[in-house]
Design an enzyme around this catalytic site. Structure first.
Site, mmCIF file in Angstrom:
data_model
loop_
_atom_site.group_PDB
_atom_site.id
_atom_site.type_symbol
_atom_site.label_atom_id
_atom_site.label_comp_id
_atom_site.label_asym_id
_atom_site.label_seq_id
_atom_site.Cartn_x
_atom_site.Cartn_y
_atom_site.Cartn_z
ATOM 1 N N LYS A 131 35.168 34.647 -22.566
ATOM 2 C CA LYS A 131 34.836 33.219 -22.681
ATOM 3 C C LYS A 131 34.061 32.971 -23.974
ATOM 4 C CE LYS A 131 32.700 29.490 -19.912
ATOM 5 N NZ LYS A 131 31.992 29.178 -18.646
ATOM 6 N N SER A 138 33.874 25.426 -15.809
ATOM 7 C CA SER A 138 34.090 25.410 -17.240
ATOM 8 C C SER A 138 34.877 26.612 -17.773
ATOM 9 C CB SER A 138 32.746 25.345 -17.968
ATOM 10 O OG SER A 138 32.012 26.530 -17.735
ATOM 11 N N SER A 178 31.338 27.500 -12.348
ATOM 12 C CA SER A 178 32.257 27.611 -13.487
ATOM 13 C C SER A 178 33.120 28.869 -13.532
ATOM 14 C CB SER A 178 31.476 27.503 -14.799
ATOM 15 O OG SER A 178 31.131 26.176 -15.055
#
Lengths: 486, 106
Positions: free
Chosen positions: A87, A162, A186
């Site tokens: 990420k 997210s 997330s």
């Protein structure tokens, strides 16, 4: 078969455990595996848009280095040479780390996050930067400054967020595993939206050193994987005390993968929180998927107990006060002086701050900075922030009480399946969709999202298994059993 | 009695505290949205929290101390390479802070 089916069903079902075996047996080389994933990336990511960047030459070079190590009997572990997607808020030395924000345009990380050091020590190859909501603020990846990631199961829908890029990359076969971060859901919510597994470890279990901070008392790094065994394998690698993170707990790993070989479902006491089924937004198909899952466990001999989490309905309000307050403080470091983008229109220092931040931050990030600054401002601190912290105590106590009566709590991961891109225009409506994941972060405990079925519009449904502090072993065992059943 | 949570939010003022130069459209938009979020958050007042201790942090660990020894540091050139503007390969360069009278540079 239409295009939509294509993004998932043509994805090769690769897992860490299977690929590690293939490398060991010489069925595949790390280089071949990397090339296959890059080819897959080229064929689907114009549509899915899960990666912000992959440095292909570097990936291939690292894969070749791993093949060399293996050939000369110097593999770092049985996972040496396996690629893992990262990420965009986790630092990898020499790579961009922009949190999908314009304000970090051009920034290169100068050091490895501890999780990256741990992965590299095991021989993993960092495979690209995955898309996310800017600074991890969002539940749909629609707030990335760069790309709209699409759900591989139905490209008109969001992948969740997210960590939407990480979940979509694994789900569409472009990565065999990925790292995400989870502040209010997330990791777990995008995993459930994309039909993969997402684990949020106990707060302090995995080092946050090198993770760009959103809300420091809630953030936690964790794996997004194709199955529960892979989540256990990665937690074995990631969980270790880190002196560089003062909130890191003084414990190592518990042999998580090994624990999966000794699952006894008849000794499991599964708690079902009654308040979770009174939630207005809970869709009929998610409700029935959770009920079916309860029935499955019951049939296999698990004990089912009703538990109560009476302060659940206050969790979203408490969370969005605490998380935005912490974010407003953490994001004050982005001022255009030491890194990232700087406004060229400013005449003096004050204008530099004002204009850099106005141009560099997106809408949701600004909204949260304003809200967080407000709840911390003089005259409002007691009415909002202080109150929210006290609610946090009650929410934590709710879980402590519930875990007196059960080992693992079963819950939806999200009230609905993935919503359509653009469907959630009201920020509060989006915040409310985090109701089942947020309480876990407020309490600092652990939870895993496991896919159980595919619902309407070809969209996956995930359930969440919640464990008490440091009880990852229990949720991994319960999740591993469940995934083999469905 | 006037309750402080009933006050409307002065977004322009808050934006200044947060070092954000919002445009008028953003100000009116955030005004509306943040008031709606705070209105929702009023439900927290339903709960009796008089004798509840606040939780700032989920884990009950104590502060960590260490010896103040010199350890690894980041390479200065690498750090400066990330900066938008530098001076003499030694410093971060910032725009003028105080405008001295009769001089353009501070």
């Amino acid at each position: 078969m239409n295009d939509t089916d294509n993004f998932v069903s043509s994805a090769e079902p690769n897992t860490i455990s299977r690929m590690a075996e293939a490398l060991e047996n010489g069925e595949i080389t790390s280089r071949t595996l990397a090339v296959r994933l890059i080819e897959r990336h080229h064929s689907v990511d114009d549509t899915i848009q899960s990666f912000l960047k992959i440095d292909e030459a570097e990936v291939i070079a690292e894969a070749e280095a791993s093949d060399q190590r293996r050939k000369s009997g110097k593999s770092r572990s049985r996972f040496d040479g396996l690629p893992i997607a990262i990420k965009d808020n986790i630092s990898v030395r020499g790579q961009s780390c922009g949190c999908a924000s314009r304000i970090l345009e051009g920034y290169t990380a100068l050091y490895d996050a501890t999780v990256i050091t741990r992965l590299k020590q095991a021989g993993f190859v960092c495979f690209g930067r995955t898309n996310m909501d800017e600074f991890a603020m969002g539940s749909s990846t629609e707030f990335s400054a760069y790309l709209q990631t699409r759900n591989p199961w139905n490209i008109d829908h969001v992948p969740g967020g997210s960590s939407g890029g990480s979940a979509a990359a694994v789900s569409s076969g472009q990565a065999i595993a990925a790292l995400g971060s989870d502040t209010g859901g997330s990791i777990r919510q995008p995993a459930s939206f994309c039909g993969v597994v997402g684990l949020k470890p106990t707060y302090g279990r995995v080092s946050r050193y090198g993770l760009v901070a959103f809300a420091s008392s809630l953030d936690q790094i964790g794996p997004i994987t194709a199955d529960v065994r892979d989540a256990a394998i990665l937690l074995d690698i990631l969980a270790e005390h880190d002196p560089r993170d003062s909130t890191s707990l003084p414990t190592g790993n518990d042999g998580f993968e090994k624990a999966l070989d000794a699952v006894d479902i008849t000794s499991l006491k599964l708690g079902v929180p009654k308040e979770y089924f009174d939630c207005d937004g809970l869709s009929a198909e998610v409700r029935s998927a959770v009920e079916d899952t309860v029935a499955r466990y019951e049939k296999a001999g698990a004990g089912i107990v009703e538990v109560s989490l009476p302060n659940t309905k206050y969790a979203v309000a408490a969370y969005y006060i605490i998380a935005t307050a912490e974010a407003s403080s953490n994001l004050s470091r982005f001022d255009g002086i030491r890194y990232g983008d700087r406004s060229r229109d400013a005449e003096n220092l004050l204008e530099t701050y004002l204009k850099t931040r106005e141009a560099g931050f997106g809408l949701e990030v600004k909204r949260r900075i304003i809200l967080g600054t407000f709840v911390l401002s003089s005259g409002y601190y007691d009415a909002y922030y202080s109150k929210a912290q006290k609610l946090r105590t009650l929410i934590r106590q709710d879980f402590e009480n519930a875990f007196e009566e059960c080992d693992v709590i079963l819950a939806p991961a999200s009230p609905t399946t993935a919503f359509r891109i653009g469907a959630m225009s009201d920020p509060l409506e989006m915040y409310l969709s985090d109701i089942y994941t947020i309480p876990v972060n407020l309490a600092g405990i652990c939870a895993i999202s496991v896919p159980v079925k595919v619902g309407s519009d070809n969209l996956p449904i995930g359930v969440q298994l919640i464990g008490a502090s440091m009880q990852e072993r229990s949720i991994l065992q319960a999740g591993h059993w469940l995934m083999q059943e469905v | 009695m006037k309750n402080s949570t009933d006050d409307s939010v002065n977004v322009a003022h808050i934006a200044r505290l947060a070092m954000l130069e919002l445009d008028d459209e953003e100000i009116s938009r955030f005004q509306r949205e943040i008031e709606s979020i705070l209105d929702y958050a009023k439900m927290l007042s339903e709960v009796n929290i008089d004798n509840i201790a606040p939780t700032a942090h989920a884990s009950a660990i104590e502060n960590v101390f260490r010896e103040d020894n010199v350890g690894e540091t980041l390479d200065r050139n690498e750090v400066l390479a990330n900066a938008p503007d530098t001076l003499d390969d030694l410093y971060f360069k910032v725009p003028v802070v105080i405008q001295a009278e009769g001089r353009g540079e501070g």
